[in-house]
Design an enzyme around this catalytic site. Structure first.
Site, PDB file in Angstrom:
ATOM      1  N   SER A   1       0.824  -1.211   0.000  1.00  0.00           N
ATOM      2  CA  SER A   1       0.000   0.000   0.000  1.00  0.00           C
ATOM      3  C   SER A   1       0.851   1.250   0.000  1.00  0.00           C
ATOM      4  O   SER A   1       1.944   1.268   0.544  1.00  0.00           O
ATOM      5  CB  SER A   1      -0.903   0.032   1.237  1.00  0.00           C
ATOM      6  OG  SER A   1      -1.573   1.279   1.287  1.00  0.00           O
TER       7      SER A   1
ATOM      8  N   HIS B   1      -7.543  -3.063   4.713  1.00  0.00           N
ATOM      9  CA  HIS B   1      -6.910  -1.724   4.715  1.00  0.00           C
ATOM     10  C   HIS B   1      -7.642  -0.831   3.714  1.00  0.00           C
ATOM     11  O   HIS B   1      -7.998   0.310   4.005  1.00  0.00           O
ATOM     12  CB  HIS B   1      -5.424  -1.858   4.345  1.00  0.00           C
ATOM     13  CG  HIS B   1      -4.782  -0.554   3.930  1.00  0.00           C
ATOM     14  ND1 HIS B   1      -4.979   0.022   2.690  1.00  0.00           N
ATOM     15  CD2 HIS B   1      -3.995   0.305   4.614  1.00  0.00           C
ATOM     16  CE1 HIS B   1      -4.325   1.162   2.630  1.00  0.00           C
ATOM     17  NE2 HIS B   1      -3.708   1.358   3.780  1.00  0.00           N
ATOM     18  N   ASN B   2      -7.868  -1.356   2.526  1.00  0.00           N
ATOM     19  CA  ASN B   2      -8.529  -0.548   1.498  1.00  0.00           C
ATOM     20  C   ASN B   2      -9.985  -0.263   1.860  1.00  0.00           C
ATOM     21  O   ASN B   2     -10.501   0.818   1.560  1.00  0.00           O
ATOM     22  CB  ASN B   2      -8.451  -1.241   0.142  1.00  0.00           C
ATOM     23  CG  ASN B   2      -7.066  -1.138  -0.455  1.00  0.00           C
ATOM     24  OD1 ASN B   2      -6.086  -0.925   0.255  1.00  0.00           O
ATOM     25  ND2 ASN B   2      -6.961  -1.295  -1.755  1.00  0.00           N
TER      26      ASN B   2
ATOM     27  N   GLU C   1      -9.905   2.456   4.185  1.00  0.00           N
ATOM     28  CA  GLU C   1      -9.556   3.658   3.403  1.00  0.00           C
ATOM     29  C   GLU C   1     -10.811   4.242   2.723  1.00  0.00           C
ATOM     30  O   GLU C   1     -11.025   5.455   2.721  1.00  0.00           O
ATOM     31  CB  GLU C   1      -8.502   3.249   2.370  1.00  0.00           C
ATOM     32  CG  GLU C   1      -8.055   4.320   1.422  1.00  0.00           C
ATOM     33  CD  GLU C   1      -7.077   3.736   0.377  1.00  0.00           C
ATOM     34  OE1 GLU C   1      -6.166   2.978   0.754  1.00  0.00           O
ATOM     35  OE2 GLU C   1      -7.268   4.022  -0.815  1.00  0.00           O
TER      36      GLU C   1
ATOM     37  N   LYS D   1      -4.604  -6.431   3.360  1.00  0.00           N
ATOM     38  CA  LYS D   1      -4.542  -5.301   2.409  1.00  0.00           C
ATOM     39  C   LYS D   1      -5.957  -4.919   1.952  1.00  0.00           C
ATOM     40  O   LYS D   1      -6.286  -3.742   1.798  1.00  0.00           O
ATOM     41  CB  LYS D   1      -3.674  -5.689   1.201  1.00  0.00           C
ATOM     42  CG  LYS D   1      -3.699  -4.691   0.043  1.00  0.00           C
ATOM     43  CD  LYS D   1      -3.020  -3.389   0.402  1.00  0.00           C
ATOM     44  CE  LYS D   1      -3.342  -2.183  -0.440  1.00  0.00           C
ATOM     45  NZ  LYS D   1      -3.400  -2.291  -1.860  1.00  0.00           N
TER      46      LYS D   1
END
Ligand code: ATR
Length: 490
Positions: free
Chosen positions: A148, A205-206, A209, A202
């Protein structure tokens, strides 16, 4: 198919391994791949690079300046393999999906025992798990690695989330920690678990986000549409917030974006951008996985839905024509108290969204037997990645102190922060509702929080309804066992 040993491979150079100079290979010189290759080269590691379209390889090498001494451009997969010292780590940074399978298939006949294929693209973790299964027993090692930080992160230090065998990670750890972002000297790179763990983290995480970005956009919308502020007037608000509890990369770039002018029209750049958001899928995957596991991730789900609805511009134009403008409460400019409420509302929303994201990871950790290290995840997100923030330092420290915490909303420090912030979230969501302004992610965060702290909810009625129409039974509050209601008896 089993991989061949060095002696049986096709390339001549395989028999003269001293000719091979690279420590690692990288396939795919798109935006992320080329920047990652330069990062690796800059840290002093010789890297062999290959791209399907060879013109890109040539151009990349020509423009690499003095880093060329650590780059070995290759015209074919066979050449790439021959240029790396065995056992070879090879990073794939190609478009997620079919391209990854094609590259793996192309490499299998060329690689030797113990070589490592590292998929560093934005893979769906279910594809990653499938690839692990496919390569099982092949002699090759596979790693699924989330990276990232966008273009800048790839070039100067991304956050790196690794999934696979821990001993495989150990073999590439020194290169990965060299290229990763550093937070106070500590590399933002870690092994998180076996199989799809890295790509799963990940993905979440996105998802987080998406929620962070959506909630920022909702706050911007209130300032723009409830108060009629210009972009240039909103920028200092975010700049100020960036010095406080909201300090983060996303708040910082929001201020910078709002300040930027459009050279063509002379207007604020943000005003000239069509209100139709793109998405590549990771936010949606987060929501899908959360739903499949039965973990509420409503702030993330609403952020995904908001992007989808934003893309339906024609329908929204028709909606605006059908319903007219919402009854907006017009104030001249926001009072200091209101701005303080906005700041705290955003903070409360953020806490709820992170609580949801980490709860999804906790459930996945148990379902897939990963033992995801929550404190480490928070630590490696403190630099390099898009959601880096001061908040993550608090989060990391809290998880270090209480590794078994079931939900962020139950950790002492967060209880205190939420107690201070949730009244503001309530006032801001109420303000937006009365002004007819959409704040779906902030509303979802508030709904989650209010449901979470409600000791006696309303599911008693749901259970009664289910029993009424389907004889599904219910539990009583005063005795154990399954019961049925006296429906239809009176
Ligand atoms: P970026 O990193 O630029 O965001 P991406 O779309 O995720 O981009 O990946 C682009 C890279 O994947 C490019 O290196 C592309 O190769 P080309 O330059 O030849 O287009 C590579 N790529 C895409 N599909 C591929 C495939 N089927 N086989 C090999 N490489 C492929």
């Amino acid at each position: 198919m089993k991989v061949k040993t060095c002696k049986t491979t096709k390339t001549a150079r395989r028999e003269t391994p001293d000719m091979s100079k690279a420590e690692i290979g990288l396939i795919g010189l798109g935006v992320m791949g080329s920047n990652l290759a330069l990062n690796i080269a800059e840290k002093g590691h010789a890297v062999a690079v290959y791209n399907r379209t060879s013109a890109k390889t040539g151009a990349f090498f020509e423009n690499a300046g003095e880093l060329r001494q650590n780059l070995v451009p290759c015209a074919s997969l066979a050449e790439l393999v021959s240029q790396i010292k065995p056992p070879r780590p090879i990073i794939l940074m190609v478009q997620a999906g079919k391209a990854v399978d094609e590259q793996i298939d192309g490499l299998r006949d060329l690689l030797s025992q113990d070589d490592i294929i590292i998929d560093a693209g934005n893979a769906n973790f279910r594809d990653t798990m499938r690839r692990f299964a496919k390569l099982e027993g092949s002699g090759l090692t596979f790693i699924g690695m989330g990276v990232s930080g966008g273009e800048e992160g790839a070039r100067h230090g991304p956050s790196i989330m690794v999934g696979g065998k821990q001993e495989a990670y150990r073999r590439v750890e020194s290169i990965l920690t060299d290229i990763a972002a550093k937070y106070e000297g500590e590399p933002c790179c870690a092994w998180l678990g076996e199989g799809g763990a890295g790509h799963f983290v990940k993905t979440i995480h996105n998802g987080i986000e998406y929620a962070d970005m959506q909630m920022i956009a909702e706050i911007y919308g209130i300032l723009r549409d409830s108060f009629g502020l210009e972009a240039g007037d909103i920028a200092p608000v975010f700049e100020k917030w960036n010095e406080g509890r909201l300090n983060s990369y996303l708040i910082e770039i929001t201020a910078a974006v709002l300040k930027a002018g459009d050279p063509k029209s002379g207007k604020p750049m943000v005003d000239m951008i069509l209100d139709r958001a793109g998405q590549k899928g990771t936010g949606r995957w987060s929501a899908i996985e959360a739903l499949m596991m039965g973990v509420p991730a409503t702030a993330i789900e609403e952020a995904v839905a908001a992007r989808s609805l934003s893309a339906e511009k024609d329908q929204r134009l028709a909606g605006a024509a059908a319903y007219g403008k919402a009854p907006r409460a017009k104030a001249s400019s926001p009072e200091a108290d209101f701005l303080h409420d906005l700041e705290l509302a955003l903070f409360a929303g953020k806490i709820a969204a992170y609580a949801q994201g980490f709860a999804v990871m906790a459930e996945a950790s148990s379902e897939f037997k990963w033992q995801l290290p929550m404190a480490t995840i928070a630590r490696i997100w403190r630099a390099g990645c898009i959601i880096r923030s001061q908040f993550l330092s608090t989060l990391a420290a809290s998880f270090e102190a209480d590794a078994e915490a079931e939900n962020l909303l139950l950790i002492d420090e967060f209880v205190q922060m939420m107690k201070e912030a949730h009244p503001s979230l309530r006032r801001i969501v109420a303000h937006a509702a009365l002004a007819g302004l959409p704040v779906p992610a902030l509303s979802a965060a508030l709904g989650y929080f209010d449901s979470f702290r409600q000791a006696r909810g309303t599911a008693n009625l749901i259970q009664a309804q289910r029993d009424f129409f389907g004889a599904h039974g219910f539990e009583r509050i005063d005795e154990p066992g399954e019961h049925h209601g006296p429906w239809g008896q009176g």
